[in-house]
Motif scaffolding. Sequence first.
Motif, PDB file in Angstrom:
ATOM      1  N   SER A  89     -13.290 -17.585 -21.935  1.00 37.37           N
ATOM      2  CA  SER A  89     -13.244 -18.956 -22.439  1.00 37.37           C
ATOM      3  C   SER A  89     -13.811 -19.938 -21.413  1.00 37.37           C
ATOM      4  CB  SER A  89     -11.803 -19.327 -22.791  1.00 37.37           C
ATOM      5  OG  SER A  89     -11.713 -20.677 -23.162  1.00 37.37           O
ATOM      6  N   LEU A  90     -13.468 -19.746 -20.153  1.00 37.05           N
ATOM      7  CA  LEU A  90     -13.969 -20.625 -19.100  1.00 37.05           C
ATOM      8  C   LEU A  90     -15.470 -20.436 -18.879  1.00 37.05           C
ATOM      9  CD1 LEU A  90     -11.021 -20.321 -16.581  1.00 37.05           C
ATOM     10  CD2 LEU A  90     -11.648 -22.351 -17.924  1.00 37.05           C
ATOM     11  N   THR A 114      -6.604 -23.556 -14.483  1.00 31.51           N
ATOM     12  CA  THR A 114      -6.646 -22.108 -14.234  1.00 31.51           C
ATOM     13  C   THR A 114      -7.859 -21.798 -13.356  1.00 31.51           C
ATOM     14  OG1 THR A 114      -7.830 -21.827 -16.331  1.00 31.51           O
ATOM     15  CG2 THR A 114      -5.456 -21.414 -16.354  1.00 31.51           C
ATOM     16  N   PRO A 115      -7.799 -22.215 -12.086  1.00 31.30           N
ATOM     17  CA  PRO A 115      -8.968 -22.010 -11.230  1.00 31.30           C
ATOM     18  C   PRO A 115      -9.291 -20.535 -11.024  1.00 31.30           C
ATOM     19  CG  PRO A 115      -7.123 -22.851  -9.950  1.00 31.30           C
ATOM     20  CD  PRO A 115      -6.704 -22.870 -11.385  1.00 31.30           C
ATOM     21  N   VAL A 116     -10.594 -20.237 -10.997  1.00 35.07           N
ATOM     22  CA  VAL A 116     -11.024 -18.873 -10.719  1.00 35.07           C
ATOM     23  C   VAL A 116     -10.755 -18.562  -9.252  1.00 35.07           C
ATOM     24  CG1 VAL A 116     -12.757 -18.809 -12.550  1.00 35.07           C
ATOM     25  CG2 VAL A 116     -13.409 -19.590 -10.262  1.00 35.07           C
ATOM     26  N   LEU A 158     -18.521 -23.274 -13.302  1.00 32.67           N
ATOM     27  CA  LEU A 158     -17.318 -22.495 -13.617  1.00 32.67           C
ATOM     28  C   LEU A 158     -16.135 -22.955 -12.773  1.00 32.67           C
ATOM     29  CD1 LEU A 158     -15.949 -20.162 -15.114  1.00 32.67           C
ATOM     30  CD2 LEU A 158     -16.805 -18.634 -13.306  1.00 32.67           C
ATOM     31  N   ARG A 159     -16.354 -23.181 -11.500  1.00 35.10           N
ATOM     32  CA  ARG A 159     -15.263 -23.673 -10.641  1.00 35.10           C
ATOM     33  C   ARG A 159     -14.765 -25.041 -11.130  1.00 35.10           C
ATOM     34  NH1 ARG A 159     -14.044 -20.232  -6.995  1.00 35.10           N
ATOM     35  NH2 ARG A 159     -15.573 -18.906  -5.952  1.00 35.10           N
ATOM     36  N   LEU A 160     -15.668 -25.899 -11.546  1.00 33.28           N
ATOM     37  CA  LEU A 160     -15.295 -27.218 -12.056  1.00 33.28           C
ATOM     38  C   LEU A 160     -14.447 -27.105 -13.317  1.00 33.28           C
ATOM     39  CD1 LEU A 160     -15.650 -30.373 -12.048  1.00 33.28           C
ATOM     40  CD2 LEU A 160     -17.583 -29.967 -13.575  1.00 33.28           C
ATOM     41  N   VAL A 161     -14.930 -26.384 -14.316  1.00 30.18           N
ATOM     42  CA  VAL A 161     -14.205 -26.328 -15.591  1.00 30.18           C
ATOM     43  C   VAL A 161     -12.897 -25.554 -15.463  1.00 30.18           C
ATOM     44  CG1 VAL A 161     -16.284 -26.628 -16.991  1.00 30.18           C
ATOM     45  CG2 VAL A 161     -15.445 -24.310 -16.540  1.00 30.18           C
ATOM     46  N   SER A 162     -12.853 -24.553 -14.595  1.00 31.21           N
ATOM     47  CA  SER A 162     -11.612 -23.793 -14.431  1.00 31.21           C
ATOM     48  C   SER A 162     -10.553 -24.635 -13.721  1.00 31.21           C
ATOM     49  CB  SER A 162     -11.856 -22.476 -13.696  1.00 31.21           C
ATOM     50  OG  SER A 162     -12.209 -22.673 -12.344  1.00 31.21           O
ATOM     51  N   LYS A 163     -10.982 -25.433 -12.768  1.00 25.68           N
ATOM     52  CA  LYS A 163     -10.046 -26.335 -12.082  1.00 25.68           C
ATOM     53  C   LYS A 163      -9.525 -27.389 -13.053  1.00 25.68           C
ATOM     54  CE  LYS A 163      -9.641 -29.437  -8.146  1.00 25.68           C
ATOM     55  NZ  LYS A 163     -10.343 -30.112  -7.052  1.00 25.68           N
TER      56      LYS A 163
END
Length: 141
Positions: free
Chosen positions: A115-116, A72-74, A63-68
């Motif tokens: 979505s993320l 839109t980082p978590v 999740l951190r990878l795809v959001s970055k």
Amino acid sequence: MDVLYTAHASATGGGRDGRSRTDDGKIHVSLSVPKAMGGDDGPGTNPEQLFATGYAACFLGALRLVSKEAGTPVGPDTQVHASVGFGKNTRGEGFNLDVALKVTDTGLDQATAQSLVERAHQVCPYSNATRGGVDVRVSAE
């Protein structure tokens, strides 16, 4: 697949009521069978708890990878809560797992977070390993 890392572990004793450890000694745990599964609910952990902790950590990393990557980082307080159920397989003989992953405290609006989470479910190695064989539900709350 180009393997980047391989973990090694072994189990001894009765399986679910024995011991398990990694070859480097970083994990060395006693195992106990929960009462709900006919055990004595002893002081040890169980395979479902170990799977839940591994899946939660791996999914948070995905999740951190795809959001970055999405720009839109978590948030730093983002948590992944994994629930891993164990039961008789309804598709035939044997047993199976049932998994729910709930992501909280993302710092993002609900639609973006969801979505993320769905994107992370496509990237996470645990999600890819279980796809088609284990029911996995993901949600952002």
